[in-house]
Design an enzyme around this catalytic site. Structure first.
Site, PDB file in Angstrom:
ATOM      1  N   GLY A   1      -4.687   9.856  -9.840  1.00 58.55           N
ATOM      2  CA  GLY A   1      -4.222   9.069 -10.969  1.00 58.55           C
ATOM      3  C   GLY A   1      -5.211   7.959 -11.262  1.00 58.55           C
TER       4      GLY A   1
ATOM      5  N   ILE B   1      -5.655   4.889 -10.054  1.00 58.15           N
ATOM      6  CA  ILE B   1      -6.266   4.246  -8.896  1.00 58.15           C
ATOM      7  C   ILE B   1      -7.219   5.206  -8.196  1.00 58.15           C
ATOM      8  CG2 ILE B   1      -5.800   3.292  -6.603  1.00 58.15           C
ATOM      9  CD1 ILE B   1      -3.201   2.131  -7.787  1.00 58.15           C
TER      10      ILE B   1
ATOM     11  N   ARG C   1      -1.587  16.946  -7.268  1.00 56.28           N
ATOM     12  CA  ARG C   1      -0.564  17.984  -7.408  1.00 56.28           C
ATOM     13  C   ARG C   1      -0.548  18.577  -8.816  1.00 56.28           C
ATOM     14  NH1 ARG C   1       5.120  16.455  -5.404  1.00 56.28           N
ATOM     15  NH2 ARG C   1       4.829  14.637  -6.741  1.00 56.28           N
TER      16      ARG C   1
ATOM     17  N   ARG D   1       2.070   4.152  -0.549  1.00 55.68           N
ATOM     18  CA  ARG D   1       3.291   3.623   0.036  1.00 55.68           C
ATOM     19  C   ARG D   1       3.400   4.168   1.447  1.00 55.68           C
ATOM     20  NH1 ARG D   1       3.270   0.488  -3.615  1.00 55.68           N
ATOM     21  NH2 ARG D   1       4.975  -0.044  -5.065  1.00 55.68           N
TER      22      ARG D   1
ATOM     23  N   GLU E   1       8.505  -2.667   5.801  1.00 54.98           N
ATOM     24  CA  GLU E   1       7.775  -3.896   5.462  1.00 54.98           C
ATOM     25  C   GLU E   1       8.738  -5.082   5.390  1.00 54.98           C
ATOM     26  OE1 GLU E   1       5.498  -3.255   1.897  1.00 54.98           O
ATOM     27  OE2 GLU E   1       4.378  -1.588   2.746  1.00 54.98           O
TER      28      GLU E   1
ATOM     29  N   HIS F   1       0.331  -5.510   2.589  1.00 55.58           N
ATOM     30  CA  HIS F   1       0.649  -5.007   1.239  1.00 55.58           C
ATOM     31  C   HIS F   1       0.288  -6.049   0.184  1.00 55.58           C
ATOM     32  CE1 HIS F   1       3.509  -2.119  -1.129  1.00 55.58           C
ATOM     33  NE2 HIS F   1       2.408  -2.407  -1.800  1.00 55.58           N
TER      34      HIS F   1
END
Length: 331
Positions: free
Chosen positions: A155, A157, A177, A237, A266, A285
């Site tokens: 994507g 990023i 995917r 994530r 987290e 994060h």
């Protein structure tokens, strides 16, 4: 309404000034929720036309007031895994994020982790601070010349990361995917099945979106495909990787290292085995949180909030209940 997790009542936030004054200048009233919660409640949003989610607060079907007044959920960032976008769409609530704004900051974070891992930067910093210079020969780095980098998730990023890696003269393999053949060709990425990317890469970078289809996308079987000399970087994530399987391979030397900005839980518990491992670089994060990050994301988010308040379709949407300036019936 602005969620309380990362904000104070006066509108100051952990990100710095996010430009809430732009809402005021546009004639929009705002206030920060009185209470910090994991899941935003419907009673907290009874008077809200929109909610700006700054942190990881969940927005579910239970968060949407029955009054039908709420029309917009705006995420401060790219990830929206904590928002039930389908429930929002069913109730006529638009969900927006800011993916374009985070691409460069997160890609820069990936490069920071890449170099930190290849040079054992964290350990070498500790050697100096603790006066252990005699141990430096044991921490010789791994040169990047001739290395192969695999990117899982192409994507925004992932593509931005590929640009930076290619600029270093490195070979880039990629997996997505859905079809990204055009983008891969433009960026010089060699598309491969996931197993091949894992098996052939010296560094594997994970940038996929978190959703039910990507939970433990990198599990025990996938980790076993990686070379013992390879390193894994995750800025996606935590749930995308089987963290316990990763810890096992890092602990016994079946994987050379990892750079992690995200975790299954987290904040990362202080008793996590990851903390004691010298071959892991950890960040809370927030590795991409810079002044430029705040400026770019806040500009995008405030523009979306103002645009939607005028009954217009914003540029960056996650779901699409609002079409051509007309809100759907909420009944």
């Amino acid at each position: 309404m602005v969620t309380r997790g990362y904000a104070e009542p006066d509108g100051s936030t952990v990100f710095g000034d996010i430009g809430l004054d732009r809402l005021t200048d546009a004639g929009l009233a705002w206030r920060v929720l009185d209470e910090e919660v994991e899941e935003v409640r419907a009673d907290q949003l009874e008077e809200a036309d929109a909610v700006l989610v700054l942190g990881h607060e969940r927005i579910t079907a239970r968060s949407i007031p029955a009054s039908g007044r709420l029309r917009h959920v705006a995420r401060f960032g790219a990830g929206f895994d904590a928002v039930d976008t389908d429930a929002c769409a069913r109730r006529g609530v638009l969900v927006t994020n800011a993916p374009d704004a985070v691409r460069r900051p997160v890609a820069d974070s990936v490069i920071a982790l890449l170099y930190a891992l290849s040079h054992h930067l964290v350990v070498k910093d500790r050697l100096v601070r603790e006066g252990r210079w005699a141990e430096r020969a044991a921490w010789r780095g791994s040169g990047l010349t001739g290395a192969t980098v695999g990117i899982v998730g192409l994507g925004g990023i992932g593509q931005e990361t590929a640009r930076r890696v290619r600029a270093q003269g490195l070979r880039v393999l990629g997996y997505n995917r859905s079809d990204r053949s055009r983008e891969a060709a433009d960026l010089g990425i060699e598309l491969r099945p996931l197993d091949d990317v894992l098996a052939q890469s010296d560094y594997v970078i994970v940038t996929v979106a978190a959703n039910p289809g990507t939970r433990h996308l990198i599990g025990e079987r996938e980790l076993a495909l990686m070379r013992p000399t390879a390193r894994l970087i995750n800025v996606s994530r935590g749930v995308v990787i089987d963290e316990q399987a990763l810890i096992a391979r890092l602990s016994d030397g079946r994987l050379a290292g990892a750079g992690l900005d995200v975790f299954t839980e987290e904040p990362l518990p202080t008793h996590s085995p990851l903390i004691a491992l010298d071959n892991v670089v950890l960040a809370p994060h927030s590795l991409c949180w810079t002044d430029r990050y705040t400026e770019a994301v806040s500009t995008s988010v405030m523009a979306s909030l103002i645009t939607v308040s005028r009954g217009e379709q914003p540029h960056e949407t996650v779901n699409a209940p609002l079409l051509h300036g007309t809100w759907p019936d909420n009944s």
